[in-house]
Design an enzyme around this catalytic site. Structure first.
Site, PDB file in Angstrom:
ATOM      1  N   LYS A  27      -2.340   8.049   2.856  1.00  0.00           N
ATOM      2  CA  LYS A  27      -2.755   9.306   3.516  1.00  0.00           C
ATOM      3  C   LYS A  27      -1.934  10.471   2.979  1.00  0.00           C
ATOM      4  CE  LYS A  27      -5.867   7.630   6.387  1.00  0.00           C
ATOM      5  NZ  LYS A  27      -7.285   8.004   6.265  1.00  0.00           N
ATOM      6  N   ARG A  28      -1.456  10.313   1.761  1.00  0.00           N
ATOM      7  CA  ARG A  28      -0.683  11.359   1.058  1.00  0.00           C
ATOM      8  C   ARG A  28       0.515  11.817   1.888  1.00  0.00           C
ATOM      9  NH1 ARG A  28      -3.901   8.743  -1.506  1.00  0.00           N
ATOM     10  NH2 ARG A  28      -5.390   9.637  -2.980  1.00  0.00           N
ATOM     11  N   ALA A  64       1.273  15.791   2.358  1.00  0.00           N
ATOM     12  CA  ALA A  64       0.056  16.596   2.579  1.00  0.00           C
ATOM     13  C   ALA A  64       0.097  17.380   3.883  1.00  0.00           C
ATOM     14  CB  ALA A  64      -1.174  15.686   2.564  1.00  0.00           C
ATOM     15  N   LEU A  66       0.652  18.281   7.995  1.00  0.00           N
ATOM     16  CA  LEU A  66       0.237  17.738   9.288  1.00  0.00           C
ATOM     17  C   LEU A  66      -0.928  16.768   9.130  1.00  0.00           C
ATOM     18  CD1 LEU A  66       0.266  18.042  12.460  1.00  0.00           C
ATOM     19  CD2 LEU A  66      -1.448  19.810  12.128  1.00  0.00           C
ATOM     20  N   LEU A  68      -4.135  15.938   9.917  1.00  0.00           N
ATOM     21  CA  LEU A  68      -5.180  16.763  10.530  1.00  0.00           C
ATOM     22  C   LEU A  68      -6.053  15.970  11.500  1.00  0.00           C
ATOM     23  CD1 LEU A  68      -6.099  18.876   7.389  1.00  0.00           C
ATOM     24  CD2 LEU A  68      -5.036  19.717   9.485  1.00  0.00           C
ATOM     25  N   GLY A 111       2.643  21.403   6.423  1.00  0.00           N
ATOM     26  CA  GLY A 111       3.838  20.846   7.051  1.00  0.00           C
ATOM     27  C   GLY A 111       4.763  20.148   6.060  1.00  0.00           C
ATOM     28  N   GLU A 114       6.932  22.800   5.110  1.00  0.00           N
ATOM     29  CA  GLU A 114       7.834  23.090   6.231  1.00  0.00           C
ATOM     30  C   GLU A 114       8.981  22.082   6.277  1.00  0.00           C
ATOM     31  OE1 GLU A 114       4.491  23.400   9.206  1.00  0.00           O
ATOM     32  OE2 GLU A 114       5.584  25.212   9.716  1.00  0.00           O
ATOM     33  N   GLU A 134      -2.997  26.097   5.904  1.00  0.00           N
ATOM     34  CA  GLU A 134      -3.259  26.438   7.306  1.00  0.00           C
ATOM     35  C   GLU A 134      -4.209  27.629   7.397  1.00  0.00           C
ATOM     36  OE1 GLU A 134      -0.334  25.714   6.039  1.00  0.00           O
ATOM     37  OE2 GLU A 134       0.948  24.670   7.465  1.00  0.00           O
ATOM     38  N   GLY A 142       3.284  25.616  12.177  1.00  0.00           N
ATOM     39  CA  GLY A 142       3.830  25.281  13.500  1.00  0.00           C
ATOM     40  C   GLY A 142       5.095  24.449  13.412  1.00  0.00           C
TER      41      GLY A 142
END
Ligand code: 1HE
Length: 260
Positions: A27-28, A64, A66, A68, A111, A114, A134, A142
């Site tokens: 899921k990267r 990758a 958050l 999603l 993220g 982040e 985003e 976030g």
């Protein structure tokens, strides 16, 4: 030790470097709640031998962002608490026990950027690219990105990344300050480990001053910053480790500063 989707190991003669690897490559390395909480736990319970940490990601991409698939389920208040959970976890990275180096490759997006921004040093290889999707997903950062990313590249560049979906490649990312090091493809992890071993050898109080005090001084008005700096300087230089290192130089036992 391995938690789900995260691998943790120690290396170095004194087990002084912690390796933290995101292992959700399929899921990267998208960050779901479990992964974020596991990161927080690892930094909260770091073994006492550890003096520096390296974070990297398995597969072709660092991260990758958050996950999603979890976003669809949340209402407004859950969204706020979710963001605050990220803040708490990444505070543990930035203001945790040791300096942290992110070894970057492939996607460092949303993220993932982040997370990288909460680390103290970013080493990127040639395959790295940075984005804040985003903006195009109709959401906002976030995970502390609104605070940390402008401090790296300036508010104008972050605004552009989010308004236009601009993607920075590895070279431009280093040029604007997203990474401090740019290395050939496939070598970011090795370079990060090399730096970690070196950082682990610093006096602990110096590392503490750089990770906990310097960013706070940067946020203070100059007058208060000078005072905090003076107090930190006094504490650092009074430590036995500092006295010994200075004596070693004066007695010709310590290395000189040489051109890189
Ligand atoms: C994901 C995610 C994800 C991949 N959440 N599942 N982040 C993004 O908007 C970036 C979204 N991801 C991408 O743009 C691409 O996946 C990549 C450029 C990172 C990699 O591309 P690629 O071609 O290597 O992989 P892929 O085929 O797109 O993805 C492989 C699988 O990972 C696929 O699932 P599968 O079940 O079909 O195999 C993807 O759905 C899945 N996957 N990324 C969930 N992000 C604290 S707030 C932070 C806010 C944000 O971070 S927003 C930005 C989110």
């Amino acid at each position: 030790m391995s938690k789900k989707h995260i691998h943790f190991e120690l290396f170095g003669e004194q087990q002084e470097v912690a390796i933290i690897r995101l292992t959700r490559g399929a899921k990267r390395n998208a960050l779901n709640d479990g992964l974020i909480l596991a990161l927080r736990d690892l930094f909260e319970k770091m073994p006492a031998s550890v003096r520096a940490a390296v974070i990297d990601g398995e597969g072709e991409h660092f991260c990758a962002g958050l996950d999603l698939s979890e976003l669809q389920e949340r209402d407004a208040s859950q969204g706020m608490f979710h963001s605050r959970m990220w803040h708490a976890a990444l505070e543990h990275v930035q203001y945790g026990p040791v300096p942290v180096i992110a070894a970057l490759h492939g996607a460092v997006v949303g993220g993932g950027l982040e997370l990288a921004s909460a680390c103290h040093i970013r080493v990127a290889d040639d395959t790295t690219f940075y984005a804040l999707p985003e903006g195009s997903r109709g959401i906002f950062v976030g995970g502390g990105g609104a605070v940390r990313i402008p401090r790296l590249i300036g508010t104008a560049r972050m605004t552009d990344m989010m308004l236009t979906g601009r993607v920075y490649d590895a070279q431009d990312g280093e040029r604007i300050g997203l990474a401090q090091y740019l290395v050939p493809a496939g070598t970011a992890f090795d370079k990060a480990c090399e730096l970690a071993v070196r950082i682990a050898d610093n006096a602990p109080m110096t590392n503490y001053a750089l990770t906990h005090v310097l960013p706070r001084i940067a946020d203070q008005p100059a007058d208060q910053g000078f005072m905090t700096e003076a107090m930190m300087a006094a504490i650092a230089q009074s430590a036995p480790a500092a006295k010994e290192r200075v004596r070693a130089f004066l007695e010709g036992r310590a290395g000189k500063v040489r051109k890189g």
